[in-house]
Write a protein that holds these residues in place. Structure first.
Motif, PDB file in Angstrom:
ATOM      1  N   UNK A 129       2.895  -0.231  -1.399  1.00 33.56           N
ATOM      2  CA  UNK A 129       3.396  -0.714  -2.685  1.00 33.56           C
ATOM      3  C   UNK A 129       2.497  -0.270  -3.840  1.00 33.56           C
ATOM      4  N   UNK A 130       3.132   0.203  -4.895  1.00 31.65           N
ATOM      5  CA  UNK A 130       2.481   0.587  -6.144  1.00 31.65           C
ATOM      6  C   UNK A 130       1.524   1.768  -6.014  1.00 31.65           C
ATOM      7  N   UNK A 131       1.720   2.593  -4.986  1.00 29.17           N
ATOM      8  CA  UNK A 131       0.897   3.794  -4.819  1.00 29.17           C
ATOM      9  C   UNK A 131       1.807   5.002  -4.989  1.00 29.17           C
ATOM     10  N   UNK A 132       1.788   5.566  -6.188  1.00 28.45           N
ATOM     11  CA  UNK A 132       2.508   6.797  -6.457  1.00 28.45           C
ATOM     12  C   UNK A 132       1.597   7.983  -6.214  1.00 28.45           C
ATOM     13  N   UNK A 133       2.085   9.196  -6.472  1.00 32.43           N
ATOM     14  CA  UNK A 133       1.280  10.392  -6.199  1.00 32.43           C
ATOM     15  C   UNK A 133      -0.068  10.421  -6.934  1.00 32.43           C
ATOM     16  N   UNK A 134      -0.080  10.070  -8.195  1.00 35.71           N
ATOM     17  CA  UNK A 134      -1.342  10.133  -8.946  1.00 35.71           C
ATOM     18  C   UNK A 134      -2.322   9.094  -8.422  1.00 35.71           C
ATOM     19  N   UNK A 135      -1.845   7.869  -8.205  1.00 41.62           N
ATOM     20  CA  UNK A 135      -2.711   6.820  -7.648  1.00 41.62           C
ATOM     21  C   UNK A 135      -3.202   7.213  -6.265  1.00 41.62           C
ATOM     22  N   UNK A 136      -2.320   7.783  -5.452  1.00 44.06           N
ATOM     23  CA  UNK A 136      -2.708   8.233  -4.112  1.00 44.06           C
ATOM     24  C   UNK A 136      -3.919   9.164  -4.200  1.00 44.06           C
ATOM     25  N   UNK A 137      -3.808  10.181  -5.026  1.00 44.75           N
ATOM     26  CA  UNK A 137      -4.890  11.176  -5.104  1.00 44.75           C
ATOM     27  C   UNK A 137      -6.158  10.594  -5.710  1.00 44.75           C
ATOM     28  N   UNK A 138      -6.023   9.674  -6.624  1.00 42.95           N
ATOM     29  CA  UNK A 138      -7.215   9.011  -7.179  1.00 42.95           C
ATOM     30  C   UNK A 138      -7.907   8.156  -6.120  1.00 42.95           C
ATOM     31  N   UNK A 139      -7.122   7.500  -5.276  1.00 37.15           N
ATOM     32  CA  UNK A 139      -7.708   6.714  -4.185  1.00 37.15           C
ATOM     33  C   UNK A 139      -8.456   7.610  -3.207  1.00 37.15           C
ATOM     34  N   UNK A 140      -7.869   8.751  -2.873  1.00 36.10           N
ATOM     35  CA  UNK A 140      -8.551   9.708  -1.979  1.00 36.10           C
ATOM     36  C   UNK A 140      -9.858  10.177  -2.623  1.00 36.10           C
ATOM     37  N   UNK A 141      -9.807  10.505  -3.912  1.00 35.40           N
ATOM     38  CA  UNK A 141     -11.024  10.949  -4.602  1.00 35.40           C
ATOM     39  C   UNK A 141     -12.080   9.853  -4.626  1.00 35.40           C
ATOM     40  N   UNK A 142     -11.661   8.618  -4.882  1.00 38.99           N
ATOM     41  CA  UNK A 142     -12.611   7.508  -5.009  1.00 38.99           C
ATOM     42  C   UNK A 142     -13.190   7.058  -3.680  1.00 38.99           C
ATOM     43  N   UNK A 143     -12.364   7.040  -2.625  1.00 35.50           N
ATOM     44  CA  UNK A 143     -12.797   6.465  -1.355  1.00 35.50           C
ATOM     45  C   UNK A 143     -12.962   7.493  -0.244  1.00 35.50           C
ATOM     46  N   UNK A 144     -12.736   8.767  -0.540  1.00 32.10           N
ATOM     47  CA  UNK A 144     -13.004   9.842   0.397  1.00 32.10           C
ATOM     48  C   UNK A 144     -11.909  10.150   1.401  1.00 32.10           C
ATOM     49  N   UNK A 145     -11.181   9.135   1.827  1.00 28.44           N
ATOM     50  CA  UNK A 145     -10.128   9.325   2.821  1.00 28.44           C
ATOM     51  C   UNK A 145      -8.969   8.375   2.533  1.00 28.44           C
ATOM     52  N   UNK A 146      -7.833   8.646   3.153  1.00 27.37           N
ATOM     53  CA  UNK A 146      -6.698   7.732   3.024  1.00 27.37           C
ATOM     54  C   UNK A 146      -7.034   6.394   3.678  1.00 27.37           C
ATOM     55  N   UNK A 147      -7.787   6.425   4.761  1.00 25.48           N
ATOM     56  CA  UNK A 147      -8.207   5.197   5.423  1.00 25.48           C
ATOM     57  C   UNK A 147      -9.053   4.336   4.481  1.00 25.48           C
ATOM     58  N   UNK A 148      -9.955   4.975   3.761  1.00 27.41           N
ATOM     59  CA  UNK A 148     -10.768   4.255   2.774  1.00 27.41           C
ATOM     60  C   UNK A 148      -9.922   3.678   1.659  1.00 27.41           C
ATOM     61  N   UNK A 149      -8.929   4.442   1.219  1.00 24.90           N
ATOM     62  CA  UNK A 149      -8.018   3.957   0.185  1.00 24.90           C
ATOM     63  C   UNK A 149      -7.203   2.770   0.670  1.00 24.90           C
ATOM     64  N   UNK A 150      -6.733   2.832   1.914  1.00 23.23           N
ATOM     65  CA  UNK A 150      -5.981   1.714   2.492  1.00 23.23           C
ATOM     66  C   UNK A 150      -6.839   0.453   2.549  1.00 23.23           C
TER      67      UNK A 150
END
Length: 104
Positions: A23-44
């Motif tokens: 929820x509320x994770x669009x493409x731009x937010x997705x990529x910012x989460x990857x940049x901030x937390x290093x991995x999709x797992x970190x973003x989750x």
């Protein structure tokens, strides 16, 4: 906002799908989460805390692992596969856009 070109392993692909379907994770937010937390797992892992800090009481819906697994299995059954933005097969012209989808 682009990740290095590299293939994803099965677990990373599952996490990318889960993060992109949350929820509320669009493409731009997705990529910012990857940049901030290093991995999709970190973003989750960070999503619930980020939602609370953003004022979303009760958190937000993170895509369940079982739901993403079913989606991947259904795609495989049809002979399809998901291509991540960081993978070599992702179309370069689409990758060049800021809001390119994380997965095709």
């Amino acid at each position: 906002m682009t990740a290095p070109i590299r293939p994803l392993d099965a677990l990373e692909r599952l996490d990318w799908l889960r993060l992109s379907r949350s929820e509320r994770v669009g493409p731009i937010t997705f990529h910012r989460l990857i940049e901030s937390f290093g991995t999709a797992s970190g973003g989750l892992a960070a999503l619930p805390d980020l939602a609370m800090r953003g004022g979303k009481m009760g958190g937000l819906k993170v895509c369940p692992k079982s739901e993403a697994e079913k989606e991947l299995a259904a795609a495989a059954k049809q002979g399809a596969r998901l291509i991540a933005r960081c993978e070599p097969d992702y179309p370069p012209w689409l990758k060049a856009t800021e809001d390119a989808p994380p997965l095709l």
